[in-house]
Design a protein around this motif. Structure first.
Motif, PDB file in Angstrom:
ATOM      1  N   ASN A  66       0.961  -1.028   0.044  1.00  0.00           N
ATOM      2  CA  ASN A  66      -0.076  -0.126   0.079  1.00  0.00           C
ATOM      3  C   ASN A  66       0.913   1.111  -0.116  1.00  0.00           C
ATOM      4  N   PRO A  67       0.651   2.088  -1.009  1.00  0.00           N
ATOM      5  CA  PRO A  67       1.656   3.484  -1.017  1.00  0.00           C
ATOM      6  C   PRO A  67       1.389   4.382  -0.265  1.00  0.00           C
ATOM      7  N   SER A  68       2.441   5.336   0.187  1.00  0.00           N
ATOM      8  CA  SER A  68       2.011   6.477   0.959  1.00  0.00           C
ATOM      9  C   SER A  68       1.080   7.317   0.173  1.00  0.00           C
ATOM     10  N   LEU A  75       2.649   8.916  -2.787  1.00  0.00           N
ATOM     11  CA  LEU A  75       2.915   8.268  -3.928  1.00  0.00           C
ATOM     12  C   LEU A  75       1.342   7.983  -4.511  1.00  0.00           C
TER      13      LEU A  75
END
Lengths: 130, 66
Positions: free
Chosen positions: B39-41, B44
């Protein structure tokens, strides 16, 4: 680029130390196993170095948020497992006759192996649900 | 959390490498994102949405995991 040079320098130093150690004293009983394990850890370090060089050549960042998270998780997991390794070694120390140097050597090499295995585990598993 | 990165990337005719360069991550990270293994930040996620020309809500969907 700095990190690549630093990593290459560390690998070269370890390889040189290993060469000097074994070329001067030769193989004692059981030291072949140590050599094998240290060579494995070195191979792992070379693998990481090659990855970094490839990324650098491709113009990719050498580190991004995923690699940083993988590193943080690897550090946490390997620290946790290493504690058990040291407890086990201290337990064994009372039961098996160990040189202090050998005990510390096993502990340090063991920590390096645990770190490498933790990295492989976290890297291929991914970092989900954060 | 699931995402539709691959679907929108292919629609735009972009390779994983091109997308990675545009959002300044490694190609590997795009591979993990597309497989829903990462899971991206927030940053991002917004960068990806902007690059893929859609909204974050369309790109990511959240199912409550218990």
């Amino acid at each position: 680029m700095k990190r690549i040079i630093l990593m290459a320098a560390v690998i070269l130093m370890v390889a040189a130390t290993l060469y000097l150690w074994f070329s001067n004293s030769g193989f004692a009983n059981g030291e072949g196993l140590y050599l094998g394990i240290i060579v494995l850890v070195l191979v792992f370090a070379v693998f990481l170095l090659v990855r970094r060089i490839k990324s650098w050549k491709a113009g990719e960042p050498q580190e991004d948020e995923l690699t940083k998270k993988v590193m943080v998780r690897t550090a946490a997991l390997s620290y946790y497992i290493s504690l058990y390794l040291w407890v086990f070694l201290l337990y064994m120390q009372d039961r098996v006759t160990f040189d202090k140097d050998r005990l510390i050597g096993i502990g340090i090499v063991g920590m390096a192996i645990i770190f490498a295995l933790s990295w492989v585990f976290n890297h291929f598993r991914g970092v989900s649900n954060d | 959390m699931t995402n539709r990165i691959k679907e929108f990337r292919v629609k735009l005719g972009m390779t994983q490498e091109e997308l990675a360069k545009k959002v300044n991550v490694r190609r590997e990270t795009i591979v993990f994102l597309e497989k829903n293994k990462y899971n991206p930040s927030l940053r991002l996620a917004f960068d990806l949405a902007k690059t893929l020309e859609i909204s974050v809500e369309d790109l990511f969907s959240f199912d409550d995991e218990k």
